[in-house]
Design an enzyme around this catalytic site. Structure first.
Site, PDB file in Angstrom:
ATOM      1  N   LYS A  56       0.776  -1.231   0.000  1.00 58.30           N
ATOM      2  CA  LYS A  56       0.073  -0.073  -0.004  1.00 58.30           C
ATOM      3  C   LYS A  56       0.709   1.268  -0.097  1.00 58.30           C
ATOM      4  CE  LYS A  56      -3.719  -2.285   2.308  1.00 58.30           C
ATOM      5  NZ  LYS A  56      -4.818  -2.605   3.356  1.00 58.30           N
ATOM      6  N   GLN A 100      -4.938  -1.092   9.593  1.00 63.22           N
ATOM      7  CA  GLN A 100      -4.783  -2.495   8.823  1.00 63.22           C
ATOM      8  C   GLN A 100      -5.463  -3.467   9.703  1.00 63.22           C
ATOM      9  OE1 GLN A 100      -3.755  -3.115   5.745  1.00 63.22           O
ATOM     10  NE2 GLN A 100      -4.027  -5.229   6.039  1.00 63.22           N
ATOM     11  N   ASP A 123     -11.382   3.317   3.372  1.00 63.62           N
ATOM     12  CA  ASP A 123     -11.721   2.054   3.331  1.00 63.62           C
ATOM     13  C   ASP A 123     -13.303   1.921   3.150  1.00 63.62           C
ATOM     14  OD1 ASP A 123      -9.512  -0.150   3.397  1.00 63.62           O
ATOM     15  OD2 ASP A 123      -9.340   0.356   5.562  1.00 63.62           O
TER      16      ASP A 123
HETATM   17  N1  GUN Z   1      -7.168  -6.129   5.673  1.00 64.33           N
HETATM   18  C1  GUN Z   1      -6.984  -7.122   4.815  1.00 64.33           C
HETATM   19  N2  GUN Z   1      -7.630  -6.137   3.947  1.00 64.33           N
HETATM   20  C2  GUN Z   1      -7.952  -5.055   4.724  1.00 64.33           C
HETATM   21  C3  GUN Z   1      -8.529  -3.795   3.815  1.00 64.33           C
HETATM   22  O1  GUN Z   1      -8.860  -3.568   2.779  1.00 64.33           O
HETATM   23  N3  GUN Z   1      -8.421  -2.738   4.703  1.00 64.33           N
HETATM   24  C4  GUN Z   1      -8.075  -2.566   6.061  1.00 64.33           C
HETATM   25  N4  GUN Z   1      -8.160  -1.741   6.956  1.00 64.33           N
HETATM   26  N5  GUN Z   1      -7.519  -3.794   6.691  1.00 64.33           N
HETATM   27  C5  GUN Z   1      -7.338  -4.787   5.673  1.00 64.33           C
END
Ligand code: GUN
Length: 293
Positions: A56, A100, A123
């Site tokens: 990311k 995350q 998100d």
């Molecule tokens: N953990 C796995 N996928 C995601 C996501 O798209 N966003 C977040 N915040 N955590 C994750």
């Protein structure tokens, strides 16, 4: 003779969109003399999360988005984590905050997520943003289901009138996926771990989005010939000689020549999730600039 199965290449779609996004970010920077900013918070030392967060942060750099990478030990208290989120909420250089998931045991994910201002939630996971999505007035939709819609759009797969089944009912994938398909006029069913005769449900569908979180759960007999299959799962499983490899929720090798179209793992939905995170961050940056917040 079996028909060819189209492979829906999410990596390619993400790359094409990355170039277009880079240009939009440049325009933003010229207009407002700053870059969009995304804070990525990782708590603890989950190895999968470490890789996802690294991807990311790298993706932000490639698109010209400023990233704030924050790492905290698993020993952080709920109070300290929420204080950190409050500080990021108040930081004018931060347009998006991503905590995350999963968080280490003992931390409350719902409370942490809800602490993020909906206007800074790329998100789309806060109840404020999920509510707007359900009302048909989404600010930003969750990244994975949004990425699935963009893959379908890229390959000109029109879901209007199709019977679509979503396997999985999480807030992050299953529920928003069903809502986005509904908005595009599909007839939507949500199946889940308590669904009886799952095979009968999935076999009836023109389009199946599998987000069950179970490696290689579904195979050829679970889909009708000519179905469109979107595999949201990504799992690292043991392979020959102690090596590991990635697989999805679908036994994809069984679907070649059976499904009309299929997303691969890796290289399908995964790269689109990251791309949508960047696009949602830019959307939030633009909204903040326009509203002066
Ligand atoms: N953990 C796995 N996928 C995601 C996501 O798209 N966003 C977040 N915040 N955590 C994750």
């Amino acid at each position: 003779m079996s028909k060819t199965t189209a492979i829906l290449d999410g990596k390619l779609v993400a790359q094409a969109r990355r170039a277009a996004l880079g240009e939009k970010v440049s325009l933003f920077r010229r207009a407002y003399s700053r870059s969009p900013g995304l804070a990525v918070v990782r708590v603890g030392s989950d190895p999968a999360s470490e890789i996802y967060v690294r991807h990311k942060v790298e993706a932000c750099e490639s698109a010209g988005i400023k990233s704030f990478h924050i790492e905290k030990p698993a020993t952080i208290s709920q109070e300290e984590l929420e204080k950190l989120i409050d500080e990021l909420n108040a930081n004018p250089d931060v347009d998006g905050i991503l905590v995350q998931l999963p968080l280490p045991k003992g931390l409350n994910e719902t409370k942490a997520t809800e602490r993020i201002l909906p206007s800074k939630d790329p998100d789309g996971l806060t109840s404020g943003n999920l509510g707007l999505l359900l009302a048909g007035r989404a600010r930003v939709a969750p990244c994975t289901p949004l990425g699935v819609m963009k893959i379908l759009e890229h390959y000109k797969i029109d879901v209007e009138g199709l019977s679509a089944v979503v396997v999985g009912r999480s807030n992050i994938v299953g529920k928003p996926m069903a809502q986005l398909l509904l908005e595009s006029n599909a007839t939507v069913t949500i199946a889940h771990s308590k669904t009886k005769n799952l095979r009968d449900v999935t076999r009836a569908a023109d389009l199946v989005v599998v987000a069950a979180g179970k490696p290689r759960l579904l195979g050829k007999d679970d889909f009708k010939p000519g179905a469109i299959v979107i595999d949201v799962g990504i799992h690292r499983v043991a392979h020959d000689g102690g090596k590991s490899k990635l697989c999805g929720d679908v036994r994809s090798e069984e679907l070649l020549g059976h499904a009309k179209a299929l997303t691969p793992v890796p290289g399908g939905v995964g790269p689109m999730t990251i791309q949508m995170l960047l696009e949602n961050t830019l959307t939030l940056s633009e909204l903040r600039q326009k509203r002066n917040i």
